[in-house]
Design a protein around this motif. Structure first.
Motif, short mmCIF file in Angstrom:
data_model
loop_
_atom_site.label_atom_id
_atom_site.label_comp_id
_atom_site.label_asym_id
_atom_site.label_seq_id
_atom_site.Cartn_x
_atom_site.Cartn_y
_atom_site.Cartn_z
N ASN A 171 0.83 -1.22 0.00
CA ASN A 171 0.00 0.00 0.00
C ASN A 171 0.86 1.27 0.00
O ASN A 171 0.54 2.26 0.67
N PHE A 172 1.93 1.23 -0.78
CA PHE A 172 2.91 2.33 -0.78
C PHE A 172 2.27 3.68 -1.08
O PHE A 172 2.54 4.67 -0.39
N GLU A 173 1.46 3.76 -2.12
CA GLU A 173 0.91 5.05 -2.54
C GLU A 173 0.09 5.70 -1.43
O GLU A 173 0.13 6.93 -1.25
N ALA A 174 -0.67 4.90 -0.70
CA ALA A 174 -1.50 5.45 0.39
C ALA A 174 -0.62 6.06 1.48
O ALA A 174 -0.94 7.12 2.02
N HIS A 175 0.46 5.39 1.81
CA HIS A 175 1.38 5.93 2.82
C HIS A 175 2.04 7.21 2.32
O HIS A 175 2.17 8.19 3.06
N ASN A 176 2.49 7.19 1.08
CA ASN A 176 3.14 8.36 0.50
C ASN A 176 2.18 9.55 0.46
O ASN A 176 2.56 10.69 0.79
N GLN A 177 0.93 9.29 0.10
CA GLN A 177 -0.07 10.36 0.05
C GLN A 177 -0.37 10.91 1.44
O GLN A 177 -0.50 12.12 1.62
N ARG A 178 -0.49 10.01 2.41
CA ARG A 178 -0.81 10.48 3.76
C ARG A 178 0.32 11.33 4.33
O ARG A 178 0.08 12.38 4.95
N LEU A 179 1.55 10.89 4.12
CA LEU A 179 2.69 11.67 4.58
C LEU A 179 2.67 13.07 3.96
O LEU A 179 2.84 14.07 4.66
N ASN A 180 2.47 13.15 2.67
CA ASN A 180 2.50 14.45 2.00
C ASN A 180 1.28 15.31 2.35
O ASN A 180 1.39 16.53 2.43
N LYS A 181 0.14 14.68 2.59
CA LYS A 181 -1.04 15.44 3.04
C LYS A 181 -0.76 16.06 4.41
O LYS A 181 -1.13 17.21 4.67
N THR A 182 -0.10 15.31 5.27
CA THR A 182 0.25 15.83 6.60
C THR A 182 1.22 17.01 6.47
O THR A 182 1.04 18.05 7.12
N ILE A 183 2.22 16.85 5.65
CA ILE A 183 3.20 17.93 5.46
C ILE A 183 2.52 19.18 4.89
O ILE A 183 2.77 20.30 5.36
N ARG A 184 1.64 19.01 3.92
CA ARG A 184 0.93 20.16 3.33
C ARG A 184 0.10 20.89 4.37
O ARG A 184 -0.01 22.12 4.36
N HIS A 185 -0.50 20.13 5.29
CA HIS A 185 -1.35 20.74 6.32
C HIS A 185 -0.52 21.58 7.29
O HIS A 185 -0.94 22.68 7.67
N PHE A 186 0.62 21.08 7.71
CA PHE A 186 1.42 21.75 8.73
C PHE A 186 2.52 22.64 8.16
O PHE A 186 3.00 23.53 8.86
N SER A 187 2.93 22.39 6.93
CA SER A 187 4.00 23.17 6.32
C SER A 187 3.71 23.32 4.82
O SER A 187 4.37 22.67 3.98
N PRO A 188 2.74 24.16 4.47
CA PRO A 188 2.25 24.23 3.08
C PRO A 188 3.31 24.54 2.04
O PRO A 188 3.14 24.18 0.86
N ARG A 189 4.38 25.20 2.41
CA ARG A 189 5.41 25.59 1.44
C ARG A 189 6.48 24.54 1.23
O ARG A 189 7.35 24.70 0.37
N SER A 190 6.42 23.48 1.99
CA SER A 190 7.45 22.44 1.87
C SER A 190 7.22 21.60 0.62
O SER A 190 6.07 21.33 0.24
N PRO A 191 8.30 21.16 -0.03
CA PRO A 191 8.15 20.31 -1.22
C PRO A 191 7.65 18.92 -0.84
O PRO A 191 7.82 18.47 0.29
N GLU A 192 7.03 18.26 -1.82
CA GLU A 192 6.55 16.89 -1.60
C GLU A 192 7.74 15.94 -1.44
O GLU A 192 8.84 16.19 -1.94
N ILE A 193 7.47 14.86 -0.76
CA ILE A 193 8.49 13.83 -0.52
C ILE A 193 8.08 12.57 -1.25
O ILE A 193 6.90 12.20 -1.26
N ASP A 194 9.04 11.91 -1.86
CA ASP A 194 8.82 10.59 -2.44
C ASP A 194 9.46 9.57 -1.50
O ASP A 194 10.69 9.48 -1.43
N LEU A 195 8.61 8.84 -0.78
CA LEU A 195 9.15 7.86 0.17
C LEU A 195 10.00 6.80 -0.52
O LEU A 195 10.88 6.20 0.11
N GLY A 196 9.73 6.57 -1.79
CA GLY A 196 10.51 5.57 -2.52
C GLY A 196 11.99 5.90 -2.56
O GLY A 196 12.82 5.00 -2.73
N GLU A 197 12.34 7.16 -2.37
CA GLU A 197 13.75 7.57 -2.36
C GLU A 197 14.40 7.35 -0.99
O GLU A 197 15.61 7.52 -0.85
N HIS A 198 13.60 7.00 0.00
CA HIS A 198 14.12 6.90 1.36
C HIS A 198 14.08 5.48 1.94
O HIS A 198 14.68 5.23 2.99
#
Length: 198
Positions: free
Chosen positions: A17-44
């Motif tokens: 369920n990689f995409e769901a985790h990646n989306q949730r992480l980025n949704k959280t970041i957008r909520h708390f830090s709207p100017r931060s770039p998106e993260i691709d968990l696949g790179e980590h």
């Protein structure tokens, strides 16, 4: 900024369920830090693991740490009902002090089942589903909208329903849902012996 966690299951060199985790992480970041770039968990993360492994990620507006450990499910066969209207876990915060405090009230049970505003929500670490003999239902107001729960809803295997503590005992079985477990892997019969009232 707050610190958050994401937990992914890796098994047979596959990230579940990689995409769901990646989306949730980025949704959280957008909520708390709207100017931060998106993260691709696949790179980590690395998927080069065969046995069931828990990949634990800590992040804020960037990935802070990634760790791996073999996963062995913690058996859950009994739950203590605990009321707490003040709890808010809409985002997967690293700070789980309130959840741990509530978990400490489980008595002889394996875990707790939290009641918020008069309805059933989640255990300390998982969403739940209940079975009436025909259909599986999941509480309509979970503390956290888990990735496995959302997947099962999308697949039509679960239906959302508001469930009160009294109504809980009209169901036959309960199973816990989280990213590390298969559906129905961790389930038990509902009775006065397995669900303890406050």
């Amino acid at each position: 900024m707050y610190r958050f966690i994401e937990t992914l299951r890796i098994e047979d060199k596959k990230v579940f369920n990689f995409e769901a985790h990646n989306q949730r992480l980025n949704k959280t970041i957008r909520h708390f830090s709207p100017r931060s770039p998106e993260i691709d968990l696949g790179e980590h993360i690395s998927a080069d693991l065969v046995q069931r492994t828990k990949c634990h990620i800590v992040y804020s507006d960037q990935v802070l740490s990634v760790s791996y450990q073999p996963y062995h499910p913690r058996p859950v066969h009994s739950l203590q009902l605990i009321e707490c209207d003040a709890i808010d876990y809409a985002y997967k915060y690293e700070d789980r002090d309130l959840l741990l405090s509530l978990y400490g009230q489980r008595g002889q049970c394996d875990d707790i089942l939290i009641v918020k505003n008069g309805v059933i929500t989640d255990t300390s670490i998982a969403n739940i589903a209940v079975y009436d003999g025909t259909q599986w239902y999941t509480p309509a107001h979970p503390l956290l909208r888990g990735t496995q729960r959302e997947l099962l809803l999308h697949q039509g295997l679960l239906t959302e329903r508001e469930i009160t503590p009294a109504e809980l005992f009209s169901y036959r079985k309960l199973c816990t849902l989280n990213a590390m477990l298969d559906f129905e892997e961790m389930e038990f019969e509902i009775s006065d012996q397995t669900i303890k009232r406050p």
